[in-house]
Design an enzyme around this catalytic site. Sequence first.
Site, PDB file in Angstrom:
ATOM      1  N   ASN A  76       5.459  -8.973   5.808  1.00 38.98           N
ATOM      2  CA  ASN A  76       6.028  -8.022   4.857  1.00 38.98           C
ATOM      3  C   ASN A  76       7.531  -8.286   4.732  1.00 38.98           C
ATOM      4  OD1 ASN A  76       6.949  -5.598   3.558  1.00 38.98           O
ATOM      5  ND2 ASN A  76       5.100  -4.576   4.289  1.00 38.98           N
ATOM      6  N   HIS A 165      -5.118  -5.814  -1.786  1.00 38.75           N
ATOM      7  CA  HIS A 165      -4.517  -6.226  -0.510  1.00 38.75           C
ATOM      8  C   HIS A 165      -4.562  -5.079   0.486  1.00 38.75           C
ATOM      9  CE1 HIS A 165      -1.151  -3.874  -2.132  1.00 38.75           C
ATOM     10  NE2 HIS A 165      -0.582  -3.913  -0.935  1.00 38.75           N
ATOM     11  N   GLN A 167      -2.707  -3.985   4.611  1.00 36.79           N
ATOM     12  CA  GLN A 167      -1.575  -4.266   5.475  1.00 36.79           C
ATOM     13  C   GLN A 167      -2.029  -4.228   6.925  1.00 36.79           C
ATOM     14  OE1 GLN A 167       2.292  -2.597   4.386  1.00 36.79           O
ATOM     15  NE2 GLN A 167       1.273  -1.350   2.853  1.00 36.79           N
TER      16      GLN A 167
HETATM   17  O1  LIG Z   1       2.634  -0.605   0.710  1.00 38.43           O
HETATM   18  P1  LIG Z   1       4.076  -0.306   0.874  1.00 38.43           P
HETATM   19  O2  LIG Z   1       4.779  -0.325  -0.448  1.00 38.43           O
HETATM   20  O3  LIG Z   1       4.765  -1.136   1.912  1.00 38.43           O
HETATM   21  O4  LIG Z   1       4.218   1.212   1.410  1.00 38.43           O
HETATM   22  C1  LIG Z   1       3.206   2.169   1.390  1.00 38.43           C
HETATM   23  O5  LIG Z   1       2.534   2.176   2.626  1.00 38.43           O
HETATM   24  C2  LIG Z   1       3.327   2.487   3.770  1.00 38.43           C
HETATM   25  C3  LIG Z   1       2.424   2.544   4.979  1.00 38.43           C
HETATM   26  O6  LIG Z   1       1.439   3.540   4.860  1.00 38.43           O
HETATM   27  C4  LIG Z   1       4.100   3.790   3.596  1.00 38.43           C
HETATM   28  O7  LIG Z   1       5.033   3.923   4.635  1.00 38.43           O
HETATM   29  C5  LIG Z   1       4.850   3.836   2.261  1.00 38.43           C
HETATM   30  O8  LIG Z   1       5.406   5.117   2.082  1.00 38.43           O
HETATM   31  C6  LIG Z   1       3.869   3.503   1.136  1.00 38.43           C
HETATM   32  O9  LIG Z   1       4.527   3.513  -0.102  1.00 38.43           O
END
Ligand SMILES: O=P(O)(O)O[C@H]1O[C@H](CO)[C@@H](O)[C@H](O)[C@H]1O
Lengths: 350, 350
Positions: A76, A165, A167
């Site tokens: 990231n 996607h 994370q």
């Molecule tokens: O996917 P991003 O843009 O990194 O971020 C998104 O997921 C994250 C993890 O749940 C949160 O902290 C962010 O507030 C949300 O916008």
Amino acid sequence: MQFVASEHQHRRFNPLTGQWVLVSPHRMQRPWSGQEEKPQLNEQAEFDPTNPLCPGVKRPNGMLTPRYESTYVFDNDFPALLEQVPAPPASDDPLFQAAPARGNCRVMCFHPKSNLTLPTMSPTDICAVIDEWIKQFNELSVKYAWVQIFENKGATMGCSNPHPHCQIWSCSFLPTEPQLKQERLRAYYATHERPLLSDYVERELQRKERIVIENSDWLVVVPYWASWPFETMLISRNNNKRINDLTDGQRHNLALTIKQLTTKYDNLFQCSFPYSMGWHGAPTGPEHAHASSAHWTLHALYYPPLLRSATVRKFMVGFELLAMAQRDLTPEQAAQRLRDVDGTRHYLNK
Amino acid sequence: MQFVASEHQHRRFNPLTGQWVLVSPHRMQRPWSGQEEKPQLNEQAEFDPTNPLCPGVKRPNGMLTPRYESTYVFDNDFPALLEQVPAPPASDDPLFQAAPARGNCRVMCFHPKSNLTLPTMSPTDICAVIDEWIKQFNELSVKYAWVQIFENKGATMGCSNPHPHCQIWSCSFLPTEPQLKQERLRAYYATHERPLLSDYVERELQRKERIVIENSDWLVVVPYWASWPFETMLISRNNNKRINDLTDGQRHNLALTIKQLTTKYDNLFQCSFPYSMGWHGAPTGPEHAHASSAHWTLHALYYPPLLRSATVRKFMVGFELLAMAQRDLTPEQAAQRLRDVDGTRHYLNK
Ligand SMILES: O=P(O)(O)O[C@H]1O[C@H](CO)[C@@H](O)[C@H](O)[C@H]1O
Ligand SMILES: O=P(O)(O)O[C@H]1O[C@H](CO)[C@@H](O)[C@H](O)[C@H]1O
């Protein structure tokens, strides 16, 4: 008057967190004049030359996303967790306690095409996603106590990029939710000598009131204590402890289960159903490598916000933030609707 | 490398809930391409003949809202809690626990005019709101263990009616959050023989890093453990236990403090700042009438979602729901910005 769960408000206990949820089924009739969500309509182009998650596109930091053909994982660019940071000094004041946090944050693309989502991907492609989850988990779990695989799907759930996607955030410590679960699962095991979720699966299979999908390896239920309207839990029936101990057959069946569940979600309100989902299993890393994981059962949690249609969501706000979670339709009613809706054919293919 | 809280990620402990929050200050630089909120712009008409909260308008159930001239309270037409419902049967299965829930839900209009909000109301009008809170609390606390006064402000926070109002949900039981606080405050008191929040106020006054507003009766801070970007706590400095033990002077000062805090909020991003807020104090009802409340301190909690502008909010989604709360700017940075922004003149009056 006789108590009827689908009519009379009551509280239900979540044995995984120790928290109660208020169930108010009579409230479903409430008209809604508040904020309407933009329905997510599966309308992406297959390729967007300005989207950094698409194959061959340059990211804002100058790096090139390769022309990948299956899944693709990268760090990231704005991680909430970094590997190397100094630790906060110790404090002896109980009101000002800080603790170290190390980790990393990865982004994992599911597929090269922007216009696909899990329910519209093929089982083979979903298998590739599961295999990549496991590969990542294998690598990260050596070092980190908690590897949180999660997907925020849809703008309503804070997803900032429409390309399919998820994370993976790894932590040098056990975060709040897993820590709570660790304690509760352990306590249950100490008393009952069985993993809580194995007992739970068994009982849900007997009661048959909250089942959404059932096959030899997996059970999907709207938990008895669900707080989000169409929340589900996808639970291993094989005493799996972590995502990386799944056999090939279990992975294959998982791909089919995910496809079926997410197809049901999309078909429910005929939209690309938003949710946050993620995996929970036994903790990892050097700290937990030799600890017993007997009390754990691998499971995924789906938290979708929609309540009544593609545009009307449940808000977890005032009372929910200050007092406790509150839901309108009962978990049994939600399960029935998810059970009844088609899980084999996506509404876009009809 | 030396640890610097405004640069290096770390965790902080919330002694009121026992939960940690992840602070990742280096993440503020992240660009945002996700959902944008509709900024709330204080653009209501003074009177809307179709809005059931306006004086003289008929509600969908046929009842007439009277031509009220100050505050006005009525029973919610679609309450999550009713007074009379049968109790669920007892269960001896630890995985399927239900409990009774009785209560009621009231709606309280702050003012006859739809185009006002707390920051744009006069201190006298805000005093009337506080007096009505106390009147309601006096009445409801006789019967109920928990009287939750809360305001959802703005469509982003699930508010379904733009007329200035709050809600009061009363419960026959202690909900999750107050229950947790009750236990933690009691344990702290047992060890330190002082209310946790009195100690906390004292230390924040010494440290001076997180103060937003300070006067003889009230302290507003961004708590050391805040999870929402501009979260604040408004804490009594007079060892008040519940909202109904405030003196006239304390009420008056509270009106000024609320006006100042909400004016700061509105001025920060030049919009009608959305938030959920609510009051926490010692439990009530027959069950708690004779219990000691020595460990409690009356306080209000403000949970506003905006992060960077009137249109960019913080999402509490995937990682936050599955693992733990995460924030970007530090509480000290948030406090500094709220301290620096004008709290005396609303941006619309400039
Ligand atoms: O996917 P991003 O843009 O990194 O971020 C998104 O997921 C994250 C993890 O749940 C949160 O902290 C962010 O507030 C949300 O916008
Ligand atoms: O104000 P309303 O429309 O009754 O409802 C709002 O506040 C309630 C209490 O926090 C929530 O349960 C609802 O989801 C929200 O929309």
